[in-house]
Design a protein around this motif. Structure first.
Motif, PDB file in Angstrom:
ATOM      1  N   UNK A 208      -7.757  20.647 -16.840  1.00  0.00           N
ATOM      2  CA  UNK A 208      -8.820  19.637 -16.939  1.00  0.00           C
ATOM      3  C   UNK A 208     -10.188  20.310 -16.890  1.00  0.00           C
ATOM      4  N   UNK A 209     -10.329  21.318 -16.010  1.00  0.00           N
ATOM      5  CA  UNK A 209     -11.616  22.020 -15.933  1.00  0.00           C
ATOM      6  C   UNK A 209     -11.895  22.763 -17.242  1.00  0.00           C
ATOM      7  N   UNK A 210     -10.839  23.350 -17.823  1.00  0.00           N
ATOM      8  CA  UNK A 210     -11.015  24.061 -19.096  1.00  0.00           C
ATOM      9  C   UNK A 210     -11.470  23.095 -20.181  1.00  0.00           C
ATOM     10  N   UNK A 211     -10.870  21.900 -20.182  1.00  0.00           N
ATOM     11  CA  UNK A 211     -11.255  20.933 -21.198  1.00  0.00           C
ATOM     12  C   UNK A 211     -12.729  20.537 -21.045  1.00  0.00           C
ATOM     13  N   UNK A 212     -13.177  20.397 -19.795  1.00  0.00           N
ATOM     14  CA  UNK A 212     -14.589  20.060 -19.570  1.00  0.00           C
ATOM     15  C   UNK A 212     -15.492  21.184 -20.082  1.00  0.00           C
ATOM     16  N   UNK A 213     -15.092  22.434 -19.849  1.00  0.00           N
ATOM     17  CA  UNK A 213     -15.882  23.569 -20.347  1.00  0.00           C
ATOM     18  C   UNK A 213     -15.924  23.536 -21.877  1.00  0.00           C
ATOM     19  N   UNK A 214     -14.774  23.242 -22.497  1.00  0.00           N
ATOM     20  CA  UNK A 214     -14.710  23.180 -23.957  1.00  0.00           C
ATOM     21  C   UNK A 214     -15.618  22.085 -24.507  1.00  0.00           C
ATOM     22  N   UNK A 215     -15.618  20.938 -23.841  1.00  0.00           N
ATOM     23  CA  UNK A 215     -16.463  19.837 -24.332  1.00  0.00           C
ATOM     24  C   UNK A 215     -17.936  20.198 -24.224  1.00  0.00           C
ATOM     25  N   UNK A 216     -18.274  20.862 -23.126  1.00  0.00           N
ATOM     26  CA  UNK A 216     -19.666  21.287 -22.958  1.00  0.00           C
ATOM     27  C   UNK A 216     -20.042  22.298 -24.049  1.00  0.00           C
ATOM     28  N   UNK A 217     -19.143  23.240 -24.322  1.00  0.00           N
ATOM     29  CA  UNK A 217     -19.410  24.249 -25.349  1.00  0.00           C
ATOM     30  C   UNK A 217     -19.608  23.604 -26.716  1.00  0.00           C
ATOM     31  N   UNK A 218     -18.772  22.604 -27.022  1.00  0.00           N
ATOM     32  CA  UNK A 218     -18.872  21.987 -28.355  1.00  0.00           C
ATOM     33  C   UNK A 218     -20.143  21.176 -28.542  1.00  0.00           C
ATOM     34  N   UNK A 219     -20.831  20.867 -27.417  1.00  0.00           N
ATOM     35  CA  UNK A 219     -22.116  20.206 -27.587  1.00  0.00           C
ATOM     36  C   UNK A 219     -23.135  21.189 -28.169  1.00  0.00           C
ATOM     37  N   UNK A 220     -23.026  22.489 -27.863  1.00  0.00           N
ATOM     38  CA  UNK A 220     -23.950  23.428 -28.524  1.00  0.00           C
ATOM     39  C   UNK A 220     -23.331  24.076 -29.762  1.00  0.00           C
TER      40      UNK A 220
END
Ligand SMILES: *Cc1c(COP(=O)(O)O)cnc(C)c1O
Length: 260
Positions: A208-220
């Motif tokens: 779940x934490x990895x998915x949150x990091x991925x979502x944040x990354x895809x915003x940039x």
């Protein structure tokens, strides 16, 4: 006797038969775990991690439809990729998934299309330089092309999910910066993120934490959508949380042979 239309994959080769069974089981597990996932189209890619197993197994897996293969040590991977390349006209895509020393970058870019374990700025620089030099050597006719001659090397940022970087991986707060460095480096493409579940903790919350990091990354970097997560032990948890690539060794190939 089996007629030609009824032969099992691999004919009479028992090892091919064993690999086919392992693959069937793992593919069914991935399909089941992906079944009620609505957030992503398509199935996760299965990367068969062939470390400690011979080139002959990579060739057998290729015959069973596997086009993505993972390795975690450069010396072993480089030799195996050469061997497989000599045997197959259409070699698989090699994914480097292990911790990588910068001085191995020049070797890795000769065979790998993906590096899943980029976790520091100096390694980004080393990989970019290595792709550039490799392309120059290919242009001079001094090196066989390999995948990076024409395509950029896809780099995933490995994320440490256990709060310590002991097993490799960048801190979550450093992921966007590293991915932007990758995206800004000639010869490299920012593909997304990778992680190994922490030891001794349930994998679900970590993924779940990895998915949150991925979502944040895809915003940039919207194009950096790959999430490489899940191994033999925890692929269901990873697939249910949006993994796009799973890296499975022992449940396809069998227990690792004793290191000699
Ligand atoms: C070995 C390895 C795998 C596969 O592990 P299994 O437990 O055999 O499925 C996946 N990822 C990395 C980084 C590995 O080193």
């Amino acid at each position: 006797m089996n007629g030609p239309g009824t032969a099992a994959p691999g004919g009479d080769d028992p090892r091919t038969h064993e690999l086919a069974q392992g693959l069937d089981r793992v593919r069914a597990r991935i399909a089941a775990a992906a079944g009620d996932r609505v957030d992503r189209p398509g199935r996760p890619v299965l990367i068969a991690v062939t470390k400690f197993f011979p080139a002959a197994d990579v060739v057998r897996l290729h015959g069973l439809g596997v086009r993505d293969v993972g390795e975690n040590r450069d010396q072993e991977a480089a030799a195996k990729a050469r061997e497989v390349g000599a045997l197959l006209g259409d070699p698989p895509t090699w994914h480097f998934v292990g911790q990588l020393q910068s001085n191995k970058a020049r070797s890795v870019v000769r065979y790998a299309s993906w590096v899943h374990s980029v976790d520091r700025a100096s390694l980004v620089t080393a990989l970019g330089t290595a792709v550039g030099r490799h392309r120059e050597a290919v242009a001079r006719g001094e090196a066989p092309p390999g995948p990076c001659a024409e395509q950029d090397l896809t780099c995933l940022v490995q994320v440490a999910l256990d709060g310590e970087e002991r097993r490799g991986g960048a801190r979550p707060e450093d992921v966007v910066r590293l991915a932007e460095q990758i995206a800004g480096t000639d010869g490299l493409r920012a593909g997304g993120v990778m992680a190994v579940a922490p030891l001794g903790a349930p994998p679900g919350p970590a993924f779940d934490r990895l998915r949150a990091v991925s979502e944040q990354l895809q915003r940039s970097l919207p194009e950096a959508g790959a999430v490489s997560a899940g191994m033999s032990q925890d692929l269901e948890e990873a697939v249910a949380r949006g993994a796009t690539h799973v890296r499975v060794g022992s449940d396809v190939l069998g227990p690792r042979p004793p290191v000699g």
